[in-house]
Structures are given as structure tokens and as C-alpha cells.
Design a protein around this motif. Structure first.
Motif, PDB file in Angstrom:
ATOM      1  N   ARG A 359      54.217  39.921  46.691  1.00  0.00           N
ATOM      2  CA  ARG A 359      55.082  39.432  46.027  1.00  0.00           C
ATOM      3  C   ARG A 359      55.567  40.091  44.808  1.00  0.00           C
ATOM      4  O   ARG A 359      55.895  39.427  43.595  1.00  0.00           O
ATOM      5  CB  ARG A 359      54.998  37.977  45.670  1.00  0.00           C
ATOM      6  N   GLY A 360      55.962  41.424  44.770  1.00  0.00           N
ATOM      7  CA  GLY A 360      56.539  42.252  43.706  1.00  0.00           C
ATOM      8  C   GLY A 360      55.362  42.935  42.990  1.00  0.00           C
ATOM      9  O   GLY A 360      55.477  43.715  42.059  1.00  0.00           O
ATOM     10  N   ARG A 361      54.031  42.696  43.313  1.00  0.00           N
ATOM     11  CA  ARG A 361      52.952  43.195  42.564  1.00  0.00           C
ATOM     12  C   ARG A 361      52.745  44.666  42.785  1.00  0.00           C
ATOM     13  O   ARG A 361      52.825  44.910  44.026  1.00  0.00           O
ATOM     14  CB  ARG A 361      51.782  42.488  42.823  1.00  0.00           C
ATOM     15  N   SER A 362      52.340  45.432  41.987  1.00  0.00           N
ATOM     16  CA  SER A 362      51.861  46.831  42.334  1.00  0.00           C
ATOM     17  C   SER A 362      50.429  46.799  42.607  1.00  0.00           C
ATOM     18  O   SER A 362      49.864  45.928  42.605  1.00  0.00           O
ATOM     19  CB  SER A 362      52.132  47.532  40.970  1.00  0.00           C
ATOM     20  N   LEU A 363      49.933  48.041  43.258  1.00  0.00           N
ATOM     21  CA  LEU A 363      48.484  48.205  43.741  1.00  0.00           C
ATOM     22  C   LEU A 363      47.491  47.835  42.517  1.00  0.00           C
ATOM     23  O   LEU A 363      46.668  47.328  42.773  1.00  0.00           O
ATOM     24  CB  LEU A 363      48.241  49.488  44.525  1.00  0.00           C
ATOM     25  N   ASP A 364      48.232  48.395  41.398  1.00  0.00           N
ATOM     26  CA  ASP A 364      47.319  48.099  40.248  1.00  0.00           C
ATOM     27  C   ASP A 364      47.093  46.756  39.807  1.00  0.00           C
ATOM     28  O   ASP A 364      45.975  46.221  39.270  1.00  0.00           O
ATOM     29  CB  ASP A 364      48.011  49.018  38.937  1.00  0.00           C
ATOM     30  N   ASP A 365      48.225  45.907  40.045  1.00  0.00           N
ATOM     31  CA  ASP A 365      47.946  44.439  39.858  1.00  0.00           C
ATOM     32  C   ASP A 365      46.889  43.742  40.642  1.00  0.00           C
ATOM     33  O   ASP A 365      46.577  42.584  40.279  1.00  0.00           O
ATOM     34  CB  ASP A 365      49.422  43.829  39.804  1.00  0.00           C
ATOM     35  N   VAL A 366      46.863  44.299  41.960  1.00  0.00           N
ATOM     36  CA  VAL A 366      46.021  43.718  42.819  1.00  0.00           C
ATOM     37  C   VAL A 366      44.502  43.193  42.049  1.00  0.00           C
ATOM     38  O   VAL A 366      43.628  42.247  42.368  1.00  0.00           O
ATOM     39  CB  VAL A 366      45.732  44.449  43.940  1.00  0.00           C
ATOM     40  N   ALA A 367      44.016  44.229  41.372  1.00  0.00           N
ATOM     41  CA  ALA A 367      42.673  44.131  40.543  1.00  0.00           C
ATOM     42  C   ALA A 367      42.505  42.927  39.733  1.00  0.00           C
ATOM     43  O   ALA A 367      41.590  42.504  39.328  1.00  0.00           O
ATOM     44  CB  ALA A 367      42.281  45.560  40.112  1.00  0.00           C
ATOM     45  N   ASP A 368      43.942  42.457  39.218  1.00  0.00           N
ATOM     46  CA  ASP A 368      43.967  41.653  38.149  1.00  0.00           C
ATOM     47  C   ASP A 368      43.860  39.977  39.137  1.00  0.00           C
ATOM     48  O   ASP A 368      43.875  39.016  38.285  1.00  0.00           O
ATOM     49  CB  ASP A 368      45.137  41.463  37.511  1.00  0.00           C
ATOM     50  N   LEU A 369      43.918  40.077  40.355  1.00  0.00           N
ATOM     51  CA  LEU A 369      43.992  38.812  41.043  1.00  0.00           C
ATOM     52  C   LEU A 369      42.601  38.389  41.161  1.00  0.00           C
ATOM     53  O   LEU A 369      41.766  38.889  40.994  1.00  0.00           O
ATOM     54  CB  LEU A 369      44.567  38.947  42.423  1.00  0.00           C
TER      55      LEU A 369
END
Length: 428
Positions: A359-369
Motif C-alpha cells: 500500500r505505497g510503502r517502500s521496502l525500507d518501510d517494511v522493517a517498521d511494521l
């Protein structure tokens, strides 16, 4: 373009910025959206980079009707972003190329070079097994390092019966090649964001009969070089497709050669290079990432490719830009690590189901999930197989097969619906 070197040898072909600036999503190259399979056949495993156990002529080896693939794997209870830290080779087998069965680890734990294994290739040659792999780090290291060497485990045995396939050791392990610092950057020379010397891929040339090993590397670009017009930031993006040759044909003895293709000023990682020969032309494929393109260029997580009349080149980018398959813009990381192989009148492309529903997140954002959301959004298994049409230096996506479908040699595929060619995808 490939030019002769001053000493009469071969110079690498170049993937230029002008060519890469033509990269765009079109009807011809965008893969369909991937949805999770109805049933996950291997819920206990993360599965990603996968390759075929082949014979010298490139066909899949047959063991009493069974065929084998090898994959990088890790326990599924591990966060997906940590899987590379413990990656191990595991094999799977199938009679029909659709229903796959879990085999064991290829190598007994603790017997390989490196602290973990990364991608490679596999050869079955007159009863002998060769599993080529990247030895990443050093065995027993307290903190993970990213040193990379090209290794092989050879020996072992394979047995097959009505119940399945069993591959077992012992295997003798050897380091085949390390970066030479002249044609291929050593880790100490690296000044880019990612260091690469990995992904050994065995290839016997049907035109010449010579035996080669392709791999991913980086071209040394000293500080102060005039490469990229002297732009130091662009110089850090220096991926290349390397090659070594075995004059004797021995799959364990190699001599480094200059790269086949250099992407200096264009891209840092030209991963898992491999060749498909059809109609006397050499199609050289490599997956790469959106984030590994040099400043000023915009590429995608996708499969890229080049074509030439011989393995040595000269290579020109397919579709003028090099882009063969792109993930769709609304699912930009849904698949990765594409592997092309020949089947009848088309080229098929295997890959793994990567991150989806971001949903628009980058791969870097995945680690914050939260951990459970990182797990939910990672496919970690075989993706649908893509079908490519090929005509000279042009390719297009013809359609798809089921998740992980690798057709048998005599399997006829239904004629797919083919999108109209030449129109840009609206909304992407």
C-alpha cells in the motif's frame, strides 16, 4: 557495444545511461498482479532465489521421471528481512512441474564455506553432482560479514524411486574464484552501497562447446576516475556481469575473463546473470532493483536483458532500454529473482513471490511494521511463471502459468491471451 582491447582481447559491452533512460512500463513488459496461492505447500519455509538442476546442455536433469530445483531457504518463523543471514540451499522435486515436494538441505550443516550460502546454480554431469553457490562471510564469524566468494560442492549422490528423490553427501567443497581487483572489484576497493561477487551460473556454450561460469560483480572505478564524466556519486554504481572459462571443461577449474557487460554509471547490482540461447542468439538476463540504479535514472524491480550473436557479444539491450519484465506500479515488489529458461517457442520465467500489499510503502518501510505484518506481507514461495514472447531484440509478456509451474519438456501450453503491444499502461 563491445570493442577490441589494445592487446587484441575482448572489452565488455556497456549498458549506457542513454539506454537506461528509456526504461518505462508498457503493456509489453508489466507482469500481472500476483495473488497468494490458495494453499502454501511449504508454510514452514521462506523460499526465494530458485534454479534448475540441469545437465551440460542446459536441460533439466531427469531422475526416474523426477526433476529437481534448488532454492535459498530459511525457517518461516524468521522475519523475512533476516532470511539472508541464515540462507541455506534446499532442493525440491516434481514429476509434472506443478506439484513440488520438499527435499532436504543440499549440504549438511557446517560443511560449507561461508557463514551462509547465497545463490548459484546446479549441474548433473554423467552421475556427478555440482552445486555452485556463493560463500558469504566466513564460517564461525561472530558478526556477519559480506565477503563473497564463488564456491562449489561436488560429489554426493542422487537416488530416485516412486516415492521421490534423495540427494545426499558427502560433498567436497572448493573456493573456485575470488575477485581479482583488476576486472572485478574486491571488497576493500568497494565504495558503493552494496558489494557484489556472487551468483555463479554454469553454462556450456552450444556454439563453441566451451565451458563458462557467469557471475555478478562490480567493475573497479578508482577515486578520481573520469568515468561518468567524473561524477563520483554515479561512479559508485558499477555493476557488471562477469565470466570465467574452464579450458578443460572441468566444472571446478576456472580462469577469470573480462566482464561480458558493464553497467558503470547505470546500476550497482546485475544479479544472477544467465543465458538462454535460441535462434542462434544469446539472451543474457539479469534481475535488478529499483534502488540500485544510479542517481538520475529511474528503473524498477524487474528482469533486464541483452542480446548478442555470441556469448562474447557485442550485447545490445533488449527493447532498447534493457527492461524485459517490470513489477506493476501498484505492486512494485511483488516478485524478484527472475530466472529465464527456454520452452518450445517461448521463454518462461520463474521467480519468487516477494512483498505484496504494501500500500505505497517502500521496502525500507517494511522493517517498521509489526513482526506479524512483515510476515503477512511476504510471499516467500514460488511466484506464477511468466511467459515471454521473443522476436530478435524485442520481448513481451504473453501471459502466466500457475505458481511455480515448470512445464515438462513435452508439455504443450495453451495459447495465451497476449496484450496489445506498444501501448503504455495507464495508471502505472
Amino acid at each position: 557495444m563491445t570493442l577490441p582491447s589494445p592487446d587484441g582481447g575482448r572489452r565488455p559491452s556497456s549498458w549506457t545511461r542513454e539506454q537506461a533512460e528509456r526504461i518505462e512500463r508498457t503493456d509489453d513488459n508489466v507482469a500481472p498482479i500476483i495473488y497468494p496461492p490458495t494453499n502454501d505447500a511449504f508454510p514452514e519455509l521462506h523460499i526465494w532465489d530458485t534454479w534448475l538442476l540441469r545437465t551440460r546442455d542446459g536441460s533439466m536433469a531427469d531422475f526416474d521421471g523426477w526433476r529437481v530445483v534448488v532454492s535459498l531457504t530459511a525457517p518461516a518463523d524468521l522475519l523475512p528481512g533476516k532470511r539472508h543471514d541464515v540462507a541455506a540451499l534446499r532442493y525440491f522435486y516434481s514429476r509434472d512441474g506443478q506439484e513440488w515436494h520438499r527435499g532436504g538441505r543440499v549440504f549438511e550443516e557446517g560443511t560449507t564455506f561461508g557463514s551462509r550460502q547465497w545463490a548459484g546454480s546446479a549441474l548433473y554431469d554423467d552421475g556427478d553432482l555440482y552445486f555452485f553457490y556463493t560463500a558469504s562471510g566466513r564460517k564461525g564469524e561472530e558478526e556477519l560479514t559480506y565477503e563473497q566468494r564463488l564456491a562449489v560442492g561436488h560429489g554426493g549422490s542422487v537416488e530416485a524411486d516412486d516415492d521421490g528423490v534423495d540427494i545426499s553427501g558427502p560433498f567436497e567443497h572448493e573456493i573456485m574464484l575470488t575477485a581479482d581487483g583488476e576486472h572485478y572489484e574486491t571488497e576493500s576497493q568497494s565504495r558503493g552501497m552494496i558489494y557484489t561477487f556472487r551468483d555463479p551460473w554454469f553454462f556450456e556454450d552450444p556454439q563453441t562447446g566451451k565451458t563458462h561460469l557467469l557471475f555478478e560483480g562490480n567493475t573497479p572505478v578508482p577515486e578520481g576516475s573520469d568515468a561518468c564524466g567524473g561524477d563520483a556519486a554515479q561512479q559508485e554504481f558499477n555493476g557488471c556481469i562477469g565470466v570465467a572459462t574452464s579450458e578443460s571443461g572441468d566444472p571446478t577449474e576456472w580462469e577469470i575473463q573480462p566482464p561480458l557487460v558493464e553497467g558503470t554509471c547505470v546500476n550497482q547490482e546485475l544479479e544472477r546473470p544467465h543465458v538462454v540461447v535460441r535462434d542462434d542468439r544469446y539472451y543474457l538476463f539479469t534481475p535488478s532493483h529499483e534502488h540500485t540504479f544510479a542517481p538520475g535514472l529511474h528503473g524498477f524491480d524487474g528482469l533486464y536483458g541483452f542480446v548478442a550473436d555470441s556469448l562474447d557479444g557485442e550485447y545490445e539491450p533488449l527493447n532498447e532500454s534493457g527492461l524485459v519484465v517490470a513489477n506493476p506500479g501498484n505492486a512494485p515488489f511483488q516478485a524478484y529473482s527472475w530466472l529465464a529458461f527456454d520452452h518450445r517457442d517461448e521463454i518462461l520465467v520463474h521467480s519468487f513471490f516477494n512483498y505484496y500489499d504494501l500500500r505505497g510503502r517502500s521496502l525500507d518501510d517494511v522493517a517498521d511494521l509489526p513482526p506479524e505484518e512483515q510476515q503477512r506481507r511476504f510471499g516467500g514461495n514460488f511466484a506464477p511463471t511468466l511467459r515471454l514472447g521473443v522476436d530478435g531484440d524485442e520481448t513481451w509478456v504473453r501471459g502466466t502459468l500457475a505458481h511455480g509451474h515448470i512445464p515438462t519438456r513435452d508439455e504443450e501450453l495453451e495459447e495465451p491471451f497476449e496484450p496489445r503491444r506498444g501501448r503504455r499502461f495507464g495508471g502505472y
